[in-house]
Enzyme design. Structure first.
Site, PDB file in Angstrom:
ATOM      1  N   ARG A 181      -4.026  10.215   3.197  1.00 28.07           N
ATOM      2  CA  ARG A 181      -2.864  11.010   3.566  1.00 28.07           C
ATOM      3  C   ARG A 181      -1.913  11.188   2.372  1.00 28.07           C
ATOM      4  NH1 ARG A 181      -0.705  13.946   7.194  1.00 28.07           N
ATOM      5  NH2 ARG A 181       1.522  13.855   7.418  1.00 28.07           N
ATOM      6  N   ILE A 221       7.129   7.127  17.061  1.00 27.91           N
ATOM      7  CA  ILE A 221       6.835   7.849  15.807  1.00 27.91           C
ATOM      8  C   ILE A 221       5.564   8.694  15.950  1.00 27.91           C
ATOM      9  CG2 ILE A 221       6.520   7.616  13.287  1.00 27.91           C
ATOM     10  CD1 ILE A 221       9.182   6.360  14.167  1.00 27.91           C
ATOM     11  N   LYS A 262       0.828  -1.218   0.000  1.00 27.85           N
ATOM     12  CA  LYS A 262       0.000   0.000   0.000  1.00 27.85           C
ATOM     13  C   LYS A 262       0.854   1.255   0.000  1.00 27.85           C
ATOM     14  CE  LYS A 262      -2.490   2.786   3.383  1.00 27.85           C
ATOM     15  NZ  LYS A 262      -1.387   3.482   4.059  1.00 27.85           N
ATOM     16  N   ASN A 263       1.834   1.325   0.895  1.00 22.38           N
ATOM     17  CA  ASN A 263       2.576   2.578   1.031  1.00 22.38           C
ATOM     18  C   ASN A 263       3.544   2.833  -0.123  1.00 22.38           C
ATOM     19  OD1 ASN A 263       1.098   3.295   3.217  1.00 22.38           O
ATOM     20  ND2 ASN A 263       2.613   2.674   4.747  1.00 22.38           N
ATOM     21  N   ASP A 283       5.847  19.837   7.390  1.00 21.49           N
ATOM     22  CA  ASP A 283       6.819  20.931   7.280  1.00 21.49           C
ATOM     23  C   ASP A 283       8.086  20.515   6.518  1.00 21.49           C
ATOM     24  OD1 ASP A 283       6.950  19.364   9.786  1.00 21.49           O
ATOM     25  OD2 ASP A 283       8.842  20.435  10.063  1.00 21.49           O
ATOM     26  N   GLN A 284       8.505  19.249   6.652  1.00 19.01           N
ATOM     27  CA  GLN A 284       9.741  18.823   5.971  1.00 19.01           C
ATOM     28  C   GLN A 284       9.530  18.695   4.456  1.00 19.01           C
ATOM     29  OE1 GLN A 284      12.736  18.662   7.722  1.00 19.01           O
ATOM     30  NE2 GLN A 284      11.336  19.553   9.215  1.00 19.01           N
ATOM     31  N   ARG A 335       0.457  15.283  12.499  1.00 14.17           N
ATOM     32  CA  ARG A 335       1.210  14.738  11.356  1.00 14.17           C
ATOM     33  C   ARG A 335       1.582  15.899  10.423  1.00 14.17           C
ATOM     34  NH1 ARG A 335      -1.753   9.414   9.100  1.00 14.17           N
ATOM     35  NH2 ARG A 335       0.325   8.981   8.301  1.00 14.17           N
ATOM     36  N   PRO A 336       2.537  16.734  10.853  1.00 15.85           N
ATOM     37  CA  PRO A 336       2.887  17.903  10.040  1.00 15.85           C
ATOM     38  C   PRO A 336       3.561  17.501   8.732  1.00 15.85           C
ATOM     39  CG  PRO A 336       4.404  17.681  11.893  1.00 15.85           C
ATOM     40  CD  PRO A 336       3.365  16.617  12.059  1.00 15.85           C
ATOM     41  N   ASP A 361       3.599   0.903  12.151  1.00 14.66           N
ATOM     42  CA  ASP A 361       2.357   0.377  11.563  1.00 14.66           C
ATOM     43  C   ASP A 361       2.003  -1.015  12.084  1.00 14.66           C
ATOM     44  OD1 ASP A 361       2.295   2.695  10.128  1.00 14.66           O
ATOM     45  OD2 ASP A 361       3.129   1.829   8.303  1.00 14.66           O
ATOM     46  N   CYS A 377      -5.261   8.559   8.523  1.00 17.18           N
ATOM     47  CA  CYS A 377      -5.533   8.141   9.897  1.00 17.18           C
ATOM     48  C   CYS A 377      -5.138   9.224  10.892  1.00 17.18           C
ATOM     49  CB  CYS A 377      -4.742   6.871  10.217  1.00 17.18           C
ATOM     50  SG  CYS A 377      -5.217   5.449   9.232  1.00 17.18           S
ATOM     51  N   ARG A 412      -9.128   0.704   3.323  1.00 11.88           N
ATOM     52  CA  ARG A 412      -8.125   1.592   2.715  1.00 11.88           C
ATOM     53  C   ARG A 412      -6.794   0.878   2.524  1.00 11.88           C
ATOM     54  NH1 ARG A 412      -6.568   5.848   6.072  1.00 11.88           N
ATOM     55  NH2 ARG A 412      -4.941   5.867   4.529  1.00 11.88           N
TER      56      ARG A 412
HETATM   57  N1  EPU Z   1       6.971  14.405  10.464  1.00  8.76           N
HETATM   58  C1  EPU Z   1       7.201  15.728  10.729  1.00  8.76           C
HETATM   59  N2  EPU Z   1       7.274  16.596   9.668  1.00  8.76           N
HETATM   60  C2  EPU Z   1       7.107  16.195   8.378  1.00  8.76           C
HETATM   61  C3  EPU Z   1       6.873  14.843   8.119  1.00  8.76           C
HETATM   62  C4  EPU Z   1       6.802  13.956   9.185  1.00  8.76           C
HETATM   63  O1  EPU Z   1       7.354  16.146  11.873  1.00  8.76           O
HETATM   64  O2  EPU Z   1       7.178  17.030   7.474  1.00  8.76           O
HETATM   65  C5  EPU Z   1       6.904  13.438  11.588  1.00  8.76           C
HETATM   66  C6  EPU Z   1       5.542  12.765  11.669  1.00  8.76           C
HETATM   67  O3  EPU Z   1       4.627  13.524  12.414  1.00  8.76           O
HETATM   68  C7  EPU Z   1       5.883  11.448  12.315  1.00  8.76           C
HETATM   69  C8  EPU Z   1       7.279  11.131  11.774  1.00  8.76           C
HETATM   70  O4  EPU Z   1       7.798  12.379  11.312  1.00  8.76           O
HETATM   71  O5  EPU Z   1       5.965  11.617  13.706  1.00  8.76           O
HETATM   72  C9  EPU Z   1       7.337  10.136  10.646  1.00  8.76           C
HETATM   73  O6  EPU Z   1       6.427  10.521   9.637  1.00  8.76           O
HETATM   74  P1  EPU Z   1       6.603  10.116   8.113  1.00  8.76           P
HETATM   75  O7  EPU Z   1       6.631  11.347   7.290  1.00  8.76           O
HETATM   76  O8  EPU Z   1       7.715   9.138   7.960  1.00  8.76           O
HETATM   77  O9  EPU Z   1       5.241   9.394   7.865  1.00  8.76           O
HETATM   78  P2  EPU Z   1       4.347   9.478   6.591  1.00  8.76           P
HETATM   79  O10 EPU Z   1       5.197   9.528   5.374  1.00  8.76           O
HETATM   80  O11 EPU Z   1       3.288  10.500   6.720  1.00  8.76           O
HETATM   81  C10 EPU Z   1       4.315   6.909   6.172  1.00  8.76           C
HETATM   82  C11 EPU Z   1       3.255   5.867   6.055  1.00  8.76           C
HETATM   83  C12 EPU Z   1       2.643   5.603   7.418  1.00  8.76           C
HETATM   84  C13 EPU Z   1       3.742   5.171   8.368  1.00  8.76           C
HETATM   85  C14 EPU Z   1       4.858   6.219   8.408  1.00  8.76           C
HETATM   86  C15 EPU Z   1       6.031   5.837   9.272  1.00  8.76           C
HETATM   87  C16 EPU Z   1       2.416   6.339   3.863  1.00  8.76           C
HETATM   88  C17 EPU Z   1       1.311   6.848   3.022  1.00  8.76           C
HETATM   89  N3  EPU Z   1       2.220   6.363   5.157  1.00  8.76           N
HETATM   90  O12 EPU Z   1       3.644   8.071   6.643  1.00  8.76           O
HETATM   91  O13 EPU Z   1       1.746   4.534   7.232  1.00  8.76           O
HETATM   92  O14 EPU Z   1       3.202   5.026   9.655  1.00  8.76           O
HETATM   93  O15 EPU Z   1       5.327   6.472   7.072  1.00  8.76           O
HETATM   94  O16 EPU Z   1       6.589   4.661   8.805  1.00  8.76           O
HETATM   95  O17 EPU Z   1       3.432   5.880   3.358  1.00  8.76           O
HETATM   96  C18 EPU Z   1      -0.103   3.165   7.685  1.00  8.76           C
HETATM   97  O18 EPU Z   1       0.238   2.504   6.696  1.00  8.76           O
HETATM   98  O19 EPU Z   1      -0.981   2.790   8.495  1.00  8.76           O
HETATM   99  C19 EPU Z   1       0.570   4.443   7.929  1.00  8.76           C
HETATM  100  C20 EPU Z   1       0.099   5.349   8.766  1.00  8.76           C
END
Ligand code: EPU
Length: 427
Positions: free
Chosen positions: A92, A326, A22-23, A124-125, A121-122, A304, A116, A396
């Site tokens: 997301r 996380i 999925k991801n 900013d990066q 879940r910012p 996850d 979710c 999803r």
């Molecule tokens: N974060 C920031 N700033 C940013 C981006 C992230 O502070 O700009 C923080 C987040 O708040 C979090 C951490 O960094 O605390 C990691 O977030 P990441 O960006 O890695 O997560 P994501 O890309 O939004 C993906 C998966 C998630 C999975 C996370 C961590 C997708 C679509 N989603 O999310 O999957 O939990 O990586 O491995 O790829 C799920 O599949 O159930 C799911 C939530």
């Protein structure tokens, strides 16, 4: 609306096949926007996030077919149509439309993503990366506006290791002028998968899967065929489920290297685990030992799988501390597990599970995707009937879950909810 019903307490055995990741899927599909000719992605999971992204590509003028998990996208007629609301709010990963549309059209308007609720879940990066590449980024009434006269390669250090930011910056940078270096990049297998697709499209990317990724921008990207990697989170869910209620389960179509942290934790609990090239066998252990778990970025234990693992720990003897480093609020499944007789306390970012307990069937609600998986496993472990609502979350991310579990001998079925039940869901 439907609910899931599970008659629990019976051991499961047999083979269960893992679908495409999925991801990865949710990033590979937006990545097709960057090409000038048709791209085919093979082996996509049959989940609602994939169907939503198909609709979004069609909204911006893509010609898309999806049959038996193979998606062909002709991106040649796409335009940078603003997507400030609507389907982008359903998932997301719609944030990947930002990087891909910025990369191809140098402009995009994308509503802030849904997905979710796991605490803040910012993004900013992601924005820091787009700005470093030369884009002007503003947030107006819940939508992100991105525009650049030209994208220029840059050195970008991520302050937080982020899967989404790493992929999004890669998407924007592959068609920028010159070299981009992403430092402190995330190393998840899904990042390698996206980099492989982009490379097959003609991008120049080195270092995906390490914490420094180097991208040399190119003017054009072309179509190609790509086969998605297996879903390591679905595989982990099945491994945990097999450890909880299996008497010999073979998880098929998996890359064992992606599962090392999960294999290590299951073995620590006393679960017999055998691996071969693309399968993992989970044997039956009559007694399980409690183990502490801390979620970390890859290759650490995945956040996850924290929720499904918390459910499994109810079978183990002793007290275990599960810490999610996380996400701060990924414990919404705990109240539901308590309704099923679990003895779990939440303290800050940790859940303390005291086992063993015999879970009892109850009416429970999935608040997010992996909470849903955790409750399905709980239902299979419990005595009596469990009813799980909130299936839109499970749909999803898990492809054909009922059929796959029936294949292991589970008694599980979907049922229409009554009007009264739907009214209760609202309150
Ligand atoms: N974060 C920031 N700033 C940013 C981006 C992230 O502070 O700009 C923080 C987040 O708040 C979090 C951490 O960094 O605390 C990691 O977030 P990441 O960006 O890695 O997560 P994501 O890309 O939004 C993906 C998966 C998630 C999975 C996370 C961590 C997708 C679509 N989603 O999310 O999957 O939990 O990586 O491995 O790829 C799920 O599949 O159930 C799911 C939530």
């Amino acid at each position: 609306m439907e609910k899931l019903k599970i008659a629990g307490g019976y051991p499961l055995e047999g083979t269960i096949k893992v679908s495409g990741a999925k991801n990865s899927a949710v990033a590979l599909i937006p990545a097709t926007i960057l090409a000038d000719s048709p791209v085919t992605i093979e082996g996509l999971p049959d989940i609602s996030d994939v169907r939503t992204l198909k609709d979004l590509l069609e909204e911006i003028g893509g010609s898309v077919s999806l049959e038996d998990g193979d998606m062909s996208v002709d991106p040649s007629q796409m335009v940078s149509m603003p997507l400030p609301s609507g389907k982008v709010k359903k998932l997301r990963a719609s944030y990947y439309l930002m990087g891909a549309m910025l990369g191809r059209f140098k402009k995009a308007v994308i509503g802030l993503p849904g997905g979710c609720h796991l605490g803040p879940r910012p993004i900013d990066q992601h924005i820091k990366g787009f700005e470093a590449l030369g884009a002007e980024v503003t947030n107006e009434q819940g939508a992100i506006y991105l525009r650049a006269d030209e994208l220029k390669g840059a050195r970008i250090y991520l302050d937080v290791v982020s899967v989404g930011a790493t992929i999004n910056i890669m998407l924007a940078a592959v068609r920028a002028k010159g070299r981009t270096i992403i430092e402190n990049a995330a190393k998840e297998p899904e990042i390698i998968d996206v980099a492989t697709l982009l490379s097959n499209m003609g991008a120049k990317i080195k270092g995906a899967g390490t914490d420094v990724i180097r991208i040399d921008g190119v003017d054009e990207l072309h179509g190609c065929r790509h086969t998605i990697i297996p879903d390591r989170i679905e595989a982990g869910t099945f491994m945990i489920l097999a450890a909880a209620v299996g008497k010999g389960v073979l998880v098929d179509n998996v890359i064992p290297l992606h599962m090392e942290s999960v294999i290590a934790k299951l073995r620590e609990m006393g679960v017999p685990v055998e691996t071969n090239d693309d399968q993992i066998f989970i044997g039956r252990a009559d007694k399980l030992k409690s183990v502490d778990v801390k979620t970390l970025v890859y290759p650490g234990f995945p956040t996850d799988l924290q929720q499904p693992f918390t459910t499994l720990l109810n079978r183990a003897e002793g007290s275990a501390v599960v810490t999610d480093t996380i996400y701060s609020a990924r414990f919404k499944h705990i109240d539901e597990l308590r309704r099923m007789n679990a003895t779990i306390k939440v303290e800050g970012r940790s859940a303390i599970v005291n086992g063993p307990v015999q879970l009892q069937g109850a009416k429970v609600k999935a608040s997010d995707l992996r909470a849903g998986a955790a409750l399905v496993i709980a239902g299979l472990m419990a005595e009596g009937i469990t009813e799980v609502t909130g299936l839109e979350h499970i749909d999803r991310g898990y492809s054909d879950l009922v059929a796959k579990l029936e294949g292991l001998g589970a008694t599980i079925w979907r049922e229409k909810m009554s009007v009264e039940e739907m009214e209760q869901m609202k309150s």
